[in-house]
Design a protein around this motif. Structure first.
Motif, PDB file in Angstrom:
ATOM      1  N   VAL A  19      14.772 -33.778 -11.563  1.00  0.00           N
ATOM      2  CA  VAL A  19      16.226 -33.640 -11.677  1.00  0.00           C
ATOM      3  C   VAL A  19      16.872 -32.760 -10.622  1.00  0.00           C
ATOM      4  O   VAL A  19      18.024 -32.974 -10.237  1.00  0.00           O
ATOM      5  CB  VAL A  19      16.653 -33.083 -13.063  1.00  0.00           C
ATOM      6  CG1 VAL A  19      16.466 -34.138 -14.133  1.00  0.00           C
ATOM      7  CG2 VAL A  19      15.886 -31.815 -13.402  1.00  0.00           C
ATOM      8  N   MET A  20      16.101 -31.755 -10.142  1.00  0.00           N
ATOM      9  CA  MET A  20      16.744 -30.745  -9.312  1.00  0.00           C
ATOM     10  C   MET A  20      16.623 -31.106  -7.838  1.00  0.00           C
ATOM     11  O   MET A  20      15.553 -31.009  -7.251  1.00  0.00           O
ATOM     12  CB  MET A  20      16.090 -29.405  -9.582  1.00  0.00           C
ATOM     13  CG  MET A  20      16.941 -28.265  -9.123  1.00  0.00           C
ATOM     14  SD  MET A  20      16.116 -26.732  -9.499  1.00  0.00           S
ATOM     15  CE  MET A  20      16.726 -25.719  -8.184  1.00  0.00           C
ATOM     16  N   LEU A  21      17.744 -31.535  -7.248  1.00  0.00           N
ATOM     17  CA  LEU A  21      17.763 -31.940  -5.848  1.00  0.00           C
ATOM     18  C   LEU A  21      17.807 -30.693  -4.969  1.00  0.00           C
ATOM     19  O   LEU A  21      18.785 -29.952  -4.974  1.00  0.00           O
ATOM     20  CB  LEU A  21      18.990 -32.824  -5.604  1.00  0.00           C
ATOM     21  CG  LEU A  21      19.168 -33.379  -4.194  1.00  0.00           C
ATOM     22  CD1 LEU A  21      18.021 -34.299  -3.815  1.00  0.00           C
ATOM     23  CD2 LEU A  21      20.497 -34.114  -4.088  1.00  0.00           C
ATOM     24  N   GLY A  40      17.157 -19.248   7.323  1.00  0.00           N
ATOM     25  CA  GLY A  40      18.106 -19.489   6.244  1.00  0.00           C
ATOM     26  C   GLY A  40      17.860 -18.550   5.088  1.00  0.00           C
ATOM     27  O   GLY A  40      16.772 -17.980   4.966  1.00  0.00           O
ATOM     28  N   ALA A  41      18.858 -18.411   4.234  1.00  0.00           N
ATOM     29  CA  ALA A  41      18.791 -17.454   3.125  1.00  0.00           C
ATOM     30  C   ALA A  41      17.750 -17.882   2.092  1.00  0.00           C
ATOM     31  O   ALA A  41      17.280 -19.021   2.097  1.00  0.00           O
ATOM     32  CB  ALA A  41      20.159 -17.349   2.470  1.00  0.00           C
ATOM     33  N   ASN A  42      17.422 -16.961   1.206  1.00  0.00           N
ATOM     34  CA  ASN A  42      16.548 -17.268   0.067  1.00  0.00           C
ATOM     35  C   ASN A  42      17.087 -18.466  -0.690  1.00  0.00           C
ATOM     36  O   ASN A  42      18.280 -18.541  -0.964  1.00  0.00           O
ATOM     37  CB  ASN A  42      16.517 -16.091  -0.916  1.00  0.00           C
ATOM     38  CG  ASN A  42      15.569 -15.015  -0.459  1.00  0.00           C
ATOM     39  OD1 ASN A  42      14.531 -15.304   0.137  1.00  0.00           O
ATOM     40  ND2 ASN A  42      15.915 -13.783  -0.742  1.00  0.00           N
ATOM     41  N   GLY A  43      16.193 -19.379  -1.041  1.00  0.00           N
ATOM     42  CA  GLY A  43      16.603 -20.504  -1.857  1.00  0.00           C
ATOM     43  C   GLY A  43      17.192 -21.655  -1.080  1.00  0.00           C
ATOM     44  O   GLY A  43      17.576 -22.675  -1.659  1.00  0.00           O
ATOM     45  N   ALA A  44      17.264 -21.547   0.241  1.00  0.00           N
ATOM     46  CA  ALA A  44      17.846 -22.612   1.055  1.00  0.00           C
ATOM     47  C   ALA A  44      16.974 -23.871   1.045  1.00  0.00           C
ATOM     48  O   ALA A  44      17.475 -24.980   1.249  1.00  0.00           O
ATOM     49  CB  ALA A  44      18.047 -22.127   2.485  1.00  0.00           C
ATOM     50  N   GLY A  45      15.674 -23.696   0.827  1.00  0.00           N
ATOM     51  CA  GLY A  45      14.776 -24.852   0.776  1.00  0.00           C
ATOM     52  C   GLY A  45      13.714 -24.859   1.857  1.00  0.00           C
ATOM     53  O   GLY A  45      13.032 -25.869   2.057  1.00  0.00           O
TER      54      GLY A  45
HETATM   55  P1  ATP Z   1      12.597 -18.366  -0.309  1.00  0.00           P
HETATM   56  O1  ATP Z   1      12.719 -17.618   0.957  1.00  0.00           O
HETATM   57  O2  ATP Z   1      13.163 -17.628  -1.494  1.00  0.00           O
HETATM   58  O3  ATP Z   1      11.258 -18.961  -0.580  1.00  0.00           O
HETATM   59  P2  ATP Z   1      13.400 -20.955   0.484  1.00  0.00           P
HETATM   60  O4  ATP Z   1      14.467 -21.230   1.471  1.00  0.00           O
HETATM   61  O5  ATP Z   1      12.004 -21.083   0.942  1.00  0.00           O
HETATM   62  O6  ATP Z   1      13.631 -19.555  -0.147  1.00  0.00           O
HETATM   63  P3  ATP Z   1      12.662 -22.704  -1.639  1.00  0.00           P
HETATM   64  O7  ATP Z   1      11.587 -21.772  -2.102  1.00  0.00           O
HETATM   65  O8  ATP Z   1      12.277 -23.947  -0.980  1.00  0.00           O
HETATM   66  O9  ATP Z   1      13.684 -21.922  -0.723  1.00  0.00           O
HETATM   67  O10 ATP Z   1      13.575 -23.007  -2.897  1.00  0.00           O
HETATM   68  C1  ATP Z   1      14.694 -23.883  -2.831  1.00  0.00           C
HETATM   69  C2  ATP Z   1      15.262 -24.097  -4.216  1.00  0.00           C
HETATM   70  O11 ATP Z   1      14.312 -24.816  -5.005  1.00  0.00           O
HETATM   71  C3  ATP Z   1      15.550 -22.821  -4.980  1.00  0.00           C
HETATM   72  O12 ATP Z   1      16.732 -23.016  -5.696  1.00  0.00           O
HETATM   73  C4  ATP Z   1      14.375 -22.686  -5.919  1.00  0.00           C
HETATM   74  O13 ATP Z   1      14.741 -22.025  -7.082  1.00  0.00           O
HETATM   75  C5  ATP Z   1      14.007 -24.124  -6.197  1.00  0.00           C
HETATM   76  N1  ATP Z   1      12.563 -24.303  -6.479  1.00  0.00           N
HETATM   77  C6  ATP Z   1      11.527 -23.906  -5.692  1.00  0.00           C
HETATM   78  N2  ATP Z   1      10.344 -24.248  -6.241  1.00  0.00           N
HETATM   79  C7  ATP Z   1      10.632 -24.883  -7.406  1.00  0.00           C
HETATM   80  C8  ATP Z   1       9.844 -25.482  -8.432  1.00  0.00           C
HETATM   81  N3  ATP Z   1       8.503 -25.518  -8.356  1.00  0.00           N
HETATM   82  N4  ATP Z   1      10.481 -26.038  -9.489  1.00  0.00           N
HETATM   83  C9  ATP Z   1      11.833 -26.023  -9.569  1.00  0.00           C
HETATM   84  N5  ATP Z   1      12.626 -25.488  -8.624  1.00  0.00           N
HETATM   85  C10 ATP Z   1      12.049 -24.911  -7.562  1.00  0.00           C
END
Ligand code: ATP
Length: 241
Positions: A19-21, A40-45
Motif C-alpha cells: 500500500v505504501m508508495l 536527500g533528507a531522512n525518509g526520502a527513499g
Molecule cells: P533514511 O536516511 O532515514 O534511511 P531514506 O531516504 O533512506 O532515509 P528510506 O529508508 O528508503 O529513506 O525510507 C523511505 C520511506 O519508506 C520512509 O517513509 C520509511 O518510513 C518507509 N519505509 C522504509 N522501509 C519500510 C518498510 N520495510 N516498510 C514500510 N515502510 C518502510
C-alpha cells in the motif's frame, strides 16, 4: 553496444506492504567508472532505492510495481540478491551488519561467497588495520573499524558496482576523511560507486554526479561540482551550508 556498462534505473516505483508508495518514478544513471552521490533528507527513499538495486526489497515487504533496473541493458530487478552480486553489484549494508561473534577474517570470507585469495589481499591492502586484526572478534572493533569491515565484506565479491549506504554515519571527522579517501581509492582501482550520504559536502567532494531525492522522487540531477558550488541548493535541499 548501446548502454554498455551502464547501471540504469528507469521510472521506478516501489511499494511497501502493498500500500505504501515510497518511490514514485525514480530515474537515475550510474556511468561505469564514476562516483555518483545520492542525497536527500531522512525518509526520502534513498535506502529503498539501494534495496531495489541489490534485490533486497522482498526482505522488507517491498515490491517494484513499475519501471526497471538494467545493467548493461539487461533487466536485473527480477533477480535474487545472490544473482545480482554475481552480476557485479554489491551493497555495503546499512548499520554495518557484521557478524559480531566471528573474527575479522571470517567476516570477510563469508562476504566473498567464493574463496578468492586475490580479493582478500586487495581488501587487506586497502585496510591494513583489518589485516592486523584479522584474528580479532569483529564485535570488539570500534565503530569506524566495523564500518571498514562492512566495506571490505562487500568488496570480497569483487564488485564492479559498489553501493554504499551512509558510510560516514556516526563517525568522527577524522574517520569520515579516512572513509572518503578509501572510497576514492576503491573507485580509482576501477569500481563504480553509488554513494548514499547525509554528509552532502563529503559525498559531493568525491562524486562526479549528484542526485537529490525528496519524498520518493529525484528533484535535482546535476554534476557534483555544480551542486557543491550552489549555496542555495545546499541550504534548501541538503540542510547544509
Ligand atoms: P533514511 O536516511 O532515514 O534511511 P531514506 O531516504 O533512506 O532515509 P528510506 O529508508 O528508503 O529513506 O525510507 C523511505 C520511506 O519508506 C520512509 O517513509 C520509511 O518510513 C518507509 N519505509 C522504509 N522501509 C519500510 C518498510 N520495510 N516498510 C514500510 N515502510 C518502510
Amino acid at each position: 553496444i548501446p548502454g554498455a556498462g551502464l547501471l540504469e534505473v528507469r521510472n521506478l516505483e516501489v511499494v511497501y506492504d502493498d500500500v505504501m508508495l515510497v518511490l514514485r518514478g525514480v530515474s537515475l544513471v550510474v556511468r561505469p567508472g564514476s562516483v555518483v552521490a545520492l542525497l536527500g533528507a531522512n525518509g526520502a527513499g534513498k535506502t529503498t532505492l539501494l534495496r531495489a538495486l541489490s534485490g533486497l526489497l522482498d526482505v522488507h515487504d517491498g515490491k517494484i510495481t513499475k519501471g526497471s533496473v538494467t545493467l548493461e541493458g539487461e533487466p536485473v530487478h527480477h533477480l535474487s540478491p545472490a544473482q545480482i552480486v554475481r552480476r557485479g553489484i554489491s551493497q555495503v549494508m546499512e548499520g554495518r551488519r557484521i557478524l559480531a561473534e566471528l573474527t575479522v577474517e571470517e567476516n570477510l570470507r563469508v562476504g566473498g561467497h567464493t574463496e578468492r585469495v586475490s580479493h582478500l589481499d586487495r581488501v587487506y591492502d586497502l585496510f591494513p588495520l583489518l589485516r592486523e586484526r584479522r584474528s580479532n572478534v569483529a564485535g570488539y572493533l570500534s565503530g569506524g573499524e566495523q564500518q571498514m569491515l562492512a566495506v571490505g565484506r562487500a568488496l570480497m565479491a569483487g564488485p564492479r558496482y559498489l553501493l554504499l549506504d551512509e558510510p560516514s554515519l556516526g563517525l568522527a571527522p577524522a574517520l569520515v576523511t579516512q572513509i572518503r579517501d578509501l572510497i576514492v581509492e576503491i573507485n580509482r582501482q576501477g569500481t563504480t560507486v553509488l554513494l548514499v550520504e547525509q554528509n552532502a559536502t563529503m559525498a559531493l567532494s568525491i562524486a562526479d554526479h549528484g542526485y537529490v531525492m525528496e519524498t520518493g522522487k529525484i528533484v535535482m540531477d546535476r554534476p557534483a561540482g555544480e551542486l557543491l558550488a550552489d549555496e542555495d541548493i545546499k541550504e534548501f535541499y541538503l540542510g547544509t551550508v
